[in-house]
Design an enzyme around this catalytic site. Structure first.
Site, PDB file in Angstrom:
ATOM      1  N   GLU A  93      51.725  26.297  50.538  1.00 17.04           N
ATOM      2  CA  GLU A  93      50.785  25.166  50.518  1.00 17.04           C
ATOM      3  C   GLU A  93      51.317  24.146  51.514  1.00 17.04           C
ATOM      4  O   GLU A  93      52.252  23.410  51.216  1.00 17.04           O
ATOM      5  CB  GLU A  93      50.708  24.565  49.105  1.00 17.04           C
ATOM      6  CG  GLU A  93      50.087  25.486  48.086  1.00 17.04           C
ATOM      7  CD  GLU A  93      48.599  25.693  48.299  1.00 17.04           C
ATOM      8  OE1 GLU A  93      47.954  24.857  48.974  1.00 17.04           O
ATOM      9  OE2 GLU A  93      48.066  26.703  47.820  1.00 17.04           O
TER      10      GLU A  93
ATOM     11  N   CYS B  67      48.117  15.929  51.365  1.00 16.81           N
ATOM     12  CA  CYS B  67      48.004  16.993  52.368  1.00 16.81           C
ATOM     13  C   CYS B  67      46.575  17.231  52.848  1.00 16.81           C
ATOM     14  O   CYS B  67      46.348  17.594  53.990  1.00 16.81           O
ATOM     15  CB  CYS B  67      48.571  18.289  51.796  1.00 16.81           C
ATOM     16  SG  CYS B  67      47.882  18.693  50.181  1.00 16.81           S
TER      17      CYS B  67
ATOM     18  N   GLU C 269      46.490  28.150  45.154  1.00 17.85           N
ATOM     19  CA  GLU C 269      46.889  27.640  43.848  1.00 17.85           C
ATOM     20  C   GLU C 269      45.618  27.276  43.087  1.00 17.85           C
ATOM     21  O   GLU C 269      44.578  26.985  43.701  1.00 17.85           O
ATOM     22  CB  GLU C 269      47.789  26.399  44.002  1.00 17.85           C
ATOM     23  CG  GLU C 269      49.156  26.766  44.533  1.00 17.85           C
ATOM     24  CD  GLU C 269      50.211  25.680  44.394  1.00 17.85           C
ATOM     25  OE1 GLU C 269      49.885  24.505  44.604  1.00 17.85           O
ATOM     26  OE2 GLU C 269      51.363  26.037  44.094  1.00 17.85           O
TER      27      GLU C 269
HETATM   28  P1  NDP Z   1      59.265  19.404  53.467  1.00 22.36           P
HETATM   29  O1  NDP Z   1      58.782  20.635  54.114  1.00 22.36           O
HETATM   30  O2  NDP Z   1      60.186  18.523  54.218  1.00 22.36           O
HETATM   31  O3  NDP Z   1      60.024  19.726  52.096  1.00 22.36           O
HETATM   32  C1  NDP Z   1      59.404  20.450  51.051  1.00 22.36           C
HETATM   33  C2  NDP Z   1      60.476  21.027  50.157  1.00 22.36           C
HETATM   34  O4  NDP Z   1      61.206  22.034  50.860  1.00 22.36           O
HETATM   35  C3  NDP Z   1      61.507  20.021  49.687  1.00 22.36           C
HETATM   36  O5  NDP Z   1      61.862  20.328  48.365  1.00 22.36           O
HETATM   37  C4  NDP Z   1      62.653  20.266  50.649  1.00 22.36           C
HETATM   38  O6  NDP Z   1      63.888  19.827  50.168  1.00 22.36           O
HETATM   39  C5  NDP Z   1      62.606  21.765  50.788  1.00 22.36           C
HETATM   40  N1  NDP Z   1      63.201  22.321  51.997  1.00 22.36           N
HETATM   41  C6  NDP Z   1      63.508  21.710  53.157  1.00 22.36           C
HETATM   42  N2  NDP Z   1      63.985  22.609  54.051  1.00 22.36           N
HETATM   43  C7  NDP Z   1      63.980  23.818  53.430  1.00 22.36           C
HETATM   44  C8  NDP Z   1      64.369  25.141  53.833  1.00 22.36           C
HETATM   45  N3  NDP Z   1      64.827  25.402  55.050  1.00 22.36           N
HETATM   46  N4  NDP Z   1      64.218  26.141  52.933  1.00 22.36           N
HETATM   47  C9  NDP Z   1      63.717  25.921  51.711  1.00 22.36           C
HETATM   48  N5  NDP Z   1      63.354  24.687  51.265  1.00 22.36           N
HETATM   49  C10 NDP Z   1      63.475  23.648  52.127  1.00 22.36           C
HETATM   50  O7  NDP Z   1      57.958  18.617  53.001  1.00 22.36           O
HETATM   51  P2  NDP Z   1      57.870  17.138  52.426  1.00 22.36           P
HETATM   52  O8  NDP Z   1      58.650  17.074  51.162  1.00 22.36           O
HETATM   53  O9  NDP Z   1      58.190  16.194  53.526  1.00 22.36           O
HETATM   54  O10 NDP Z   1      56.335  17.019  52.034  1.00 22.36           O
HETATM   55  C11 NDP Z   1      55.332  16.620  52.905  1.00 22.36           C
HETATM   56  C12 NDP Z   1      54.592  17.815  53.454  1.00 22.36           C
HETATM   57  O11 NDP Z   1      54.087  18.597  52.377  1.00 22.36           O
HETATM   58  C13 NDP Z   1      53.390  17.461  54.292  1.00 22.36           C
HETATM   59  O12 NDP Z   1      53.353  18.254  55.439  1.00 22.36           O
HETATM   60  C14 NDP Z   1      52.214  17.797  53.391  1.00 22.36           C
HETATM   61  O13 NDP Z   1      51.039  18.075  54.097  1.00 22.36           O
HETATM   62  C15 NDP Z   1      52.736  18.952  52.628  1.00 22.36           C
HETATM   63  N6  NDP Z   1      52.028  19.102  51.364  1.00 22.36           N
HETATM   64  C16 NDP Z   1      51.140  20.139  51.215  1.00 22.36           C
HETATM   65  C17 NDP Z   1      50.404  20.279  50.055  1.00 22.36           C
HETATM   66  C18 NDP Z   1      49.452  21.422  49.879  1.00 22.36           C
HETATM   67  O14 NDP Z   1      49.107  21.728  48.728  1.00 22.36           O
HETATM   68  N7  NDP Z   1      48.977  22.073  50.911  1.00 22.36           N
HETATM   69  C19 NDP Z   1      50.531  19.313  48.956  1.00 22.36           C
HETATM   70  C20 NDP Z   1      51.508  18.293  49.207  1.00 22.36           C
HETATM   71  C21 NDP Z   1      52.210  18.196  50.378  1.00 22.36           C
HETATM   72  P3  NDP Z   1      64.334  18.282  50.349  1.00 22.36           P
HETATM   73  O15 NDP Z   1      63.140  17.475  50.624  1.00 22.36           O
HETATM   74  O16 NDP Z   1      64.947  17.957  49.060  1.00 22.36           O
HETATM   75  O17 NDP Z   1      65.264  18.282  51.497  1.00 22.36           O
END
Ligand code: NDP
Length: 487
Positions: free
Chosen positions: A248, A282, A461
């Protein structure tokens, strides 16, 4: 003043890590540390896998109707604790209480309720093949991982655990390190409701902990919510053990406002789809294409309502409807995009600056911002900003605006406003997007599948089909006749 330290939630209880490593969580509206959380070190990670194995063995053997009853108890507890959980979400995310109080917990509970109801309704098939026959069973995958973003922390944890648990899987969930508390509270609720130990574990930490989940050979599936770039890394890493994935991801979604649209309704949709949750959603319609003949009327009303009706301030104040961005870093990123918009020649209709509301002077606020005179090649029109920044563009021709709206590698959502019923469906059928709205924007009920086209995602989802993403089909051929063997 000392702040609480939360541990990882493993095997139905809190588990202390061995490394002693912790991280701090700040309230985005005050810039103050509100609590610390222990990082899931290798001791905790191993314990999570072991407990999930045991949890899976117990949970998958429980009759689906009984699983359903247990999950429905969790739903009741979520609703009972709405205000407590909503407050946690406000303090962690910076979003207004006004929203969290009626959306975050309820939409999470709805999804668990929906999948709890479906758990006993899953059936296989049976078909005769001559005198022999086969039948199929829908079996759970095993241990699944969920990795969440920070904008709807509790809701995301519910959206992943609802179908995963209903189908009989165990889940190890990693929330964003910006917003780790909601998932812990959900784990406590599941445990209290009677979900066996090890079925829902919460591991805490940043990217490294997420990476471990994507590598682990004991995990069968990763359901990820986050940025497109991170999603690509997760898919690549999950490929090492051929895990199933649900992605997502982000969007840059278009909203098309035709000349016969109810303009006030279209302005409401544009504002909701850019300023709700201070723009951190998002599916936001960050590209608003308005027909030339109603353009002036649209932006006049948009400017007036944005300047008069948005109340930024302490998110816990019930009269506030616009909160703080998640972090200082993200604030800087959004301000950087605004600067690019100005430098690339867009006209700033309103906003465009950081805010220091009297009731929350240290928060990471950015004013609701609208750019007009935008062109398709501008950075603010092409890239996801994930903040309160709207780009308004003009169009004259239906085919042309459809082409422009689809001219992106993203395809999460799209919307159209028109009173012409034929045009509404004709246009929306041509949108390359997974979640579409006609004369509406943003609603996402549990019953409706959501997910992206193109680089906005893989899988879905919510909705019935999501159960298929958490199960695998076993086919069983039954011989009723003697085997004919040439040997
Ligand atoms: P990120 O991609 O930065 O992080 C998402 C999660 O992935 C966090 O828990 C993060 O950990 C973890 N993470 C980071 N790097 C890795 C890796 N290499 N491997 C596995 N896990 C990793 O997204 P954001 O938290 O900044 O959220 C914003 C983004 O989410 C936007 O692009 C938004 O559009 C998208 N989004 C999409 C939705 C949908 O349903 N389509 C809904 C909500 C948001 P940590 O942050 O703790 O470092």
């Amino acid at each position: 003043m000392t702040t609480p330290v939360y541990q990882n939630f493993i095997n139905g209880d809190f588990l202390k890590n061995q490394s002693g490593e912790t991280f701090a969580v700040k309230n985005p509206a005050t810039d103050e540390v509100i609590y610390h959380v222990e990082v899931a070190d290798s001791f905790v990670q191993n314990a999570a896998i072991e407990s999930a194995k045991q949890g899976f063995a117990v949970w998958s053997a429980i009759a689906p109707i009984e699983r359903s009853r247990i999950l429905l108890k969790a739903v009741a507890l979520l609703r009972e604790r709405n205000d407590l959980l909503a407050k946690i979400e406000v303090l962690d995310t910076g979003k207004p209480w006004q929203e969290a109080e009626c959306v975050d917990v309820q939409t999470g509970a709805d999804v668990i309720e929906y999948f709890a109801g479906l758990a006993p309704a899953q059936v296989g098939q049976q078909q005769m093949v001559g005198e022999d026959f086969y039948y199929t069973r829908k079996e759970p995958l095993g241990i699944c991982a969920g990795i969440g973003a920070w904008n709807y922390p509790l809701q995301i944890a519910c959206w992943k655990s609802g179908p995963a648990l209903a189908a009989g899987n165990a889940l190890i969930f990693k929330p964003s390190e910006e917003t780790p508390l909601g998932a812990i509270k959900l784990a406590e609720i599941f445990t209290e409701a009677g979900v066996p130990a090890g079925v829902f574990n919460v591991v805490q930490g940043a990217a490294e902990v997420g990476q471990w989940l994507t590598h682990s050979p004991d995990i069968e599936k990763v359901s990820f919510t986050g940025e497109v770039g991170t999603g690509k890394k997760v898919v690549a890493s999950a490929a090492g053990t051929l895990k199933d994935v649900t992605m997502e991801l982000g969007g840059k979604s278009p909203l098309l406002v035709f000349e016969d649209a109810d303009i006030s309704q279209a302005v409401s949709a544009a504002m909701l789809g850019n300023f709700y949750t201070q723009g951190e959603i998002c599916t936001n319609c960050t590209r608003i294409y308005v027909h030339k003949s109603v353009y002036q009327q649209f932006i006049d009303e948009l400017k007036t309502r944005t300047e008069q009706n948005i109340v930024a301030g302490d998110p816990l104040d019930p009269s506030v409807n616009f909160g703080a961005l998640i972090s200082k870093n993200h604030h800087n990123l959004v301000m950087g995009y605004i600067e690019k918009g100005i430098n690339e020649g867009a006209t700033l209709l309103t906003g465009g600056k950081a805010l220091r509301p009297e009731s929350a002077p240290n928060g990471y606020f950015v004013a609701p911002t609208v750019f007009t005179d935008c062109t398709d090649d501008m950075t603010i029109v092409k890239e996801e900003i994930f903040g309160p920044v709207m780009s308004v563009l003009v169009f004259e021709d239906e085919d042309d605006v459809i082409r422009r709206a689809n001219d992106t590698h993203l395809g999460l959502a799209a919307g159209v406003f028109t009173k012409d019923i034929k045009r509404a469906h004709r246009v929306i059928h041509q949108m390359q997007a997974g979640i579409c709205w006609i004369n509406s924007y943003g609603n996402s009920p549990a019953e409706m599948p959501v997910g992206g086209y193109k680089q906005s995602g893989i899988g879905r989802e919510n909705g019935i089909e999501t159960l298929d993403h958490y199960t695998q089909t076993k086919s069983i051929y039954v011989g009723m006749t003697d085997i004919e063997s040439p040997f």
